[in-house]
Scaffold this active site. Structure first.
Site, short mmCIF file in Angstrom:
data_model
loop_
_atom_site.label_atom_id
_atom_site.label_comp_id
_atom_site.label_asym_id
_atom_site.label_seq_id
_atom_site.Cartn_x
_atom_site.Cartn_y
_atom_site.Cartn_z
N GLY A 1 0.85 -1.19 0.00
CA GLY A 1 0.00 0.00 0.00
C GLY A 1 0.88 1.23 0.00
N GLU B 1 0.46 -1.29 -4.75
CA GLU B 1 -0.66 -0.38 -4.54
C GLU B 1 -1.84 -0.88 -5.36
OE1 GLU B 1 -1.24 2.45 -2.57
OE2 GLU B 1 -3.20 2.23 -3.51
N LEU B 2 -3.01 -0.81 -4.75
CA LEU B 2 -4.20 -1.34 -5.41
C LEU B 2 -4.88 -0.33 -6.33
CD1 LEU B 2 -6.21 -3.66 -5.69
CD2 LEU B 2 -7.21 -3.02 -3.52
N ASN C 1 -3.19 -6.52 -5.65
CA ASN C 1 -3.86 -6.67 -4.36
C ASN C 1 -2.96 -7.54 -3.49
OD1 ASN C 1 -5.46 -7.31 -2.21
ND2 ASN C 1 -7.28 -7.71 -3.42
N LEU D 1 2.32 1.20 6.06
CA LEU D 1 2.26 2.53 6.64
C LEU D 1 0.90 3.17 6.39
CD1 LEU D 1 5.81 3.82 5.66
CD2 LEU D 1 5.15 2.17 7.39
N ASP E 1 -5.62 1.56 5.51
CA ASP E 1 -7.03 1.90 5.74
C ASP E 1 -7.48 1.36 7.09
OD1 ASP E 1 -7.24 3.20 3.43
OD2 ASP E 1 -8.38 1.68 2.35
N THR F 1 6.57 9.49 4.43
CA THR F 1 5.39 9.30 3.61
C THR F 1 4.50 10.53 3.60
OG1 THR F 1 4.07 8.43 5.42
CG2 THR F 1 5.34 6.85 4.18
N GLU F 2 3.73 10.65 2.53
CA GLU F 2 2.81 11.77 2.38
C GLU F 2 1.81 11.78 3.52
OE1 GLU F 2 3.98 9.93 0.06
OE2 GLU F 2 4.75 11.29 -1.45
N GLU F 3 1.33 10.57 3.85
CA GLU F 3 0.33 10.45 4.89
C GLU F 3 0.93 10.86 6.24
OE1 GLU F 3 -3.57 9.90 5.37
OE2 GLU F 3 -2.55 9.46 3.48
#
Lengths: 253, 434
Positions: free
Chosen positions: A74, A97-98, A130, A150, A153, A228-230
């Protein structure tokens, strides 16, 4: 290449893709049937497509023993991969990444970085898949030394807990892909999910927690929240993060 | 092929047919056949007699199609399970239901550990559950046993479950082309976390698993059948693919059976013949059965014989071999068939000649037994088939229905781009702008 330069998706000043053209839904259903190609087995993964400088497509003289060692599950917009790339220049790593638009963005971003920094960023790549279903199609037993989860969801509803990327059953598969001594890194800004991930790892017979000392000595740990961006978003908003870092061990007999 | 699987995805509800299944007691003391929700058992002791099942829970034993049946290795218990989300464990002595376990989802496969202490079953969401039979007394009904999650394939239908001959591993196959080999732990109730290997190579759903083992190779080799119409031979400790047999092509079935049709016929069932290295393979649309011989020292599979059943349309849906008598029991049939007088039907046939003396596949001569030659005779047929004679054309329709049901269930649907865009546009979870 001319086409790429003329593309409106690429920023003229930095040469990097612009995120606003790669907007995607924030979530994707991991339970649904997939419509993207999946390698039949790890030996069918085409390394020359992912790492063209390391694996020259036309020659058989490749360093065929070299395998992907880090997997960012992810990977989102790829911030961690890019930081790790220069920190471990000899290690092959892949982001999974999905969401297809996000994957496209990371692909473009890596290509642009490779053009802007010749010789660098040749060890990172991204694939749309996935990872809850297809980890064994990409990695052999014990192939990985680090796995990253990281800011996954959170899936708050109990009905949707089985969509969480960390669960007891999925940890069995991650333990299969990780070599003994390999490390799994998880971080989230959702307390409930942080507790869940920690509980899953703690109760799993094939993982043990890293000590505080080991965490401090590991240069990767601080990247979890900063690269990371998040993570940057959480820091910007002054939020809390919850981390769980565990080592793959031999199962007790 | 390109166009065929593109479909609505909604129309499969009315074709919920279940193939008939067969299972034989390891010492051939009894035979069980299922058609839909019906479980029919025939006792072969003496002259043979029909068995009436006893279940204290009243009502029908199973309320919906049975999808999996199996005898334990020691023959003491028998397990049946299916779409009614019930796993029933029977004593084979009294044919009492000694234990009924409820599942959260529909059950697709069952297996018993070699020591007979654990029953494992798999559901349509990819979870494998375990029940311990520790305190089972065959004369006494058990209190409600609870199943515990042991392992899981992430959201995929598990099609087959099998224990390795040495009991060290449990093998599970799914519709995502995958076979997982898991170490069967000492305490299965705590979960089976250690994955030994994944056997990857099939290019369609995996439909069936079986083990071939001999005294020289007691740990055995795994064989698997798939919707890609191949049977593959695996080393389970490494997960490596040893050989692939394209059964249809090799057996020369393609020319005779269809003209220009690209679609592969799925392998529907595998059954290894005990004490010899032959495997009976059932294939969609094949009237009869293909016998593969497996060379364990060279690790290869090859076609030994195509056994056709003369005089009737017999496309087996399930087959099992008895350990002692050298017989291969086969059943062809289906439940809930629409548009016919007999909504469910079954036909039992037997191939004999699998005795230890003729191990050489080249000289092996299988004999298809006539109805009056089979153990139990017409009495057995009456019980297991429901009737002695069934119309010819019904069998063709049945075979077709089984085929459709299988591909609806297991083949991944391919939606056209337009269709997917349309579905995205009509999503109902989209937030309306205020």
């Amino acid at each position: 290449m001319l086409e790429t330069k003329a593309s409106p998706n690429i920023s003229k000043s930095t040469g990097l893709p612009r995120k606003r053209f790669y907007r995607a839904r924030a979530h994707s259903n991991p339970l649904s049937d997939s419509h993207f190609p999946v390698p039949i087995s790890p030996s069918h993964v085409d390394y020359s497509l992912h790492y063209p400088h390391v694996f020259l497509p036309s020659s058989d003289q490749n360093d065929s023993s070299k395998k992907i060692q880090f997997a960012d599950i992810g990977c989102g917009f790829g911030g961690l991969l890019i930081s790790l790339s220069t920190l471990f220049p000899e290690t092959l790593m892949i982001g999974m990444e999905l969401r297809d638009k996000v994957t496209e963005y990371v692909k473009e971003r890596i290509l642009a970085l490779r053009v802007a920094n010749p010789g660098q960023y040749q060890n990172i790549s991204v694939t749309r898949t996935n990872s809850m279903k297809y980890i064994p199609n990409y990695f052999e037993k014990g192939q990985l030394s680090k796995m990253f989860f990281l800011f996954p969801d959170p899936h708050f509803k109990e009905k949707n807990h089985r969509r969480r990327v960390i669960s007891t059953h999925l940890l069995d598969e991650y333990a299969y892909a990780l070599g003994v001594g390999g490390i799994i890194y998880t971080i989230t800004d959702v307390e409930e999910l942080g507790e869940w991930m920690k509980a899953c790892l703690e109760s799993h017979p094939m993982f043990e927690a890293l000590t505080e000392k080991e965490l401090e000595a590991d240069p990767v740990v601080e990247l979890l929240s900063s690269a990371t961006e998040e993570g940057q978003k959480v820091a910007r908003n002054g939020g809390q993060t919850f981390r769980a870092v565990y080592r793959r061990i031999m199962p007790p007999l | 092929m390109e166009d065929a699987p593109i479909e609505d995805g909604e129309n499969h509800k009315d074709i919920d047919v279940a193939p008939a299944l067969i299972s034989v007691h390891p010492a051939q003391e009894s035979v069980a056949v299922t058609v839909g929700s019906e479980l029919r058992v025939f006792d072969l002791h003496g002259g043979g007699s029909a068995v009436s099942l006893v279940d204290d829970s009243h009502g029908p034993f199973h309320k919906d199609s049975i999808r999996a049946i199996r005898y334990g290795a020691n023959g003491k218990v028998f397990v049946s399970a299916g779409d009614d989300k019930l796993v029933k464990i029977w004593s084979t002595e009294s044919w009492h239901c000694i234990c009924t376990v409820s599942s959260e989802k529909r059950v697709t496969a069952v297996a018993l550990s070699n020591d007979g202490l654990h029953v494992c079953f798999a559901d349509k969401f990819g979870v494998v559950w375990v029940v311990d039979l520790d305190s089972v007394d065959s004369n006494q009904a058990l209190v409600n046993k609870k199943a515990v999650q042991m392992l899981a394939h992430y959201c995929s239908i598990i099609t087959s479950l099998e224990f390795s001959p040495d009991g060290r591993f449990i093998v599970s196959a799914d519709r995502d082309f995958k076979i997982r080999v898991t170490v069967f732990p000492k305490k299965p109730l705590d979960g089976a976390h250690e994955i030994q290997s994944f056997c990857l190579g099939h290019t369609e759903f995996v439909s069936c698993l079986a083990f071939v083992s001999t005294s020289e190779y007691p740990q055995g080799f795994l064989v698997s059948g798939s919707g890609d119409s191949t049977v593959r031979l695996w080393n389970i400790s490494s997960g490596s693919l040893l050989d692939t047999c394209e059964v249809e092509v090799k057996a020369g079935l393609l020319e005779s059976n269809r003209r220009g049709e690209e679609c592969n016929s799925a392998i529907t069932d595998l059954c290894t013949i005990p004490d010899c290295t032959m495997i009976a393979v059932a294939i969609q649309s094949l009237q009869g059965i293909v016998l593969l011989s497996c060379d364990l020292s060279a690790r290869t599979l090859s076609i030994a014989k195509v056994v056709s059943i003369m005089g009737e349309t017999f496309i087996p849906t399930s087959s099992r071999a008895s350990f002692s008598a050298g017989l291969l029991w086969m059943v062809a049939g289906v439940s809930n068939l629409r548009g016919f007088d007999h909504p469910s039907l079954a036909r039992v046939r037997i191939i004999s000649g699998f005795n230890k003396s003729n191990l050489d596949p080249q000289e092996f001569e299988p004999i298809v037994l006539e109805d009056n030659e089979i153990p139990g005779g017409y009495k057995l047929l009456e019980k297991l088939q429901g009737s002695v004679a069934v119309e010819e054309k019904v069998f063709l329709a049945a075979a077709e229905a089984v085929k459709t049901a299988m591909s609806n269930l297991l083949v991944k649907k391919q939606y056209s781009v337009e269709k997917r865009e349309f579905r995205k546009r009509t999503r109902n979870d989209r937030k309306t702008k205020q």
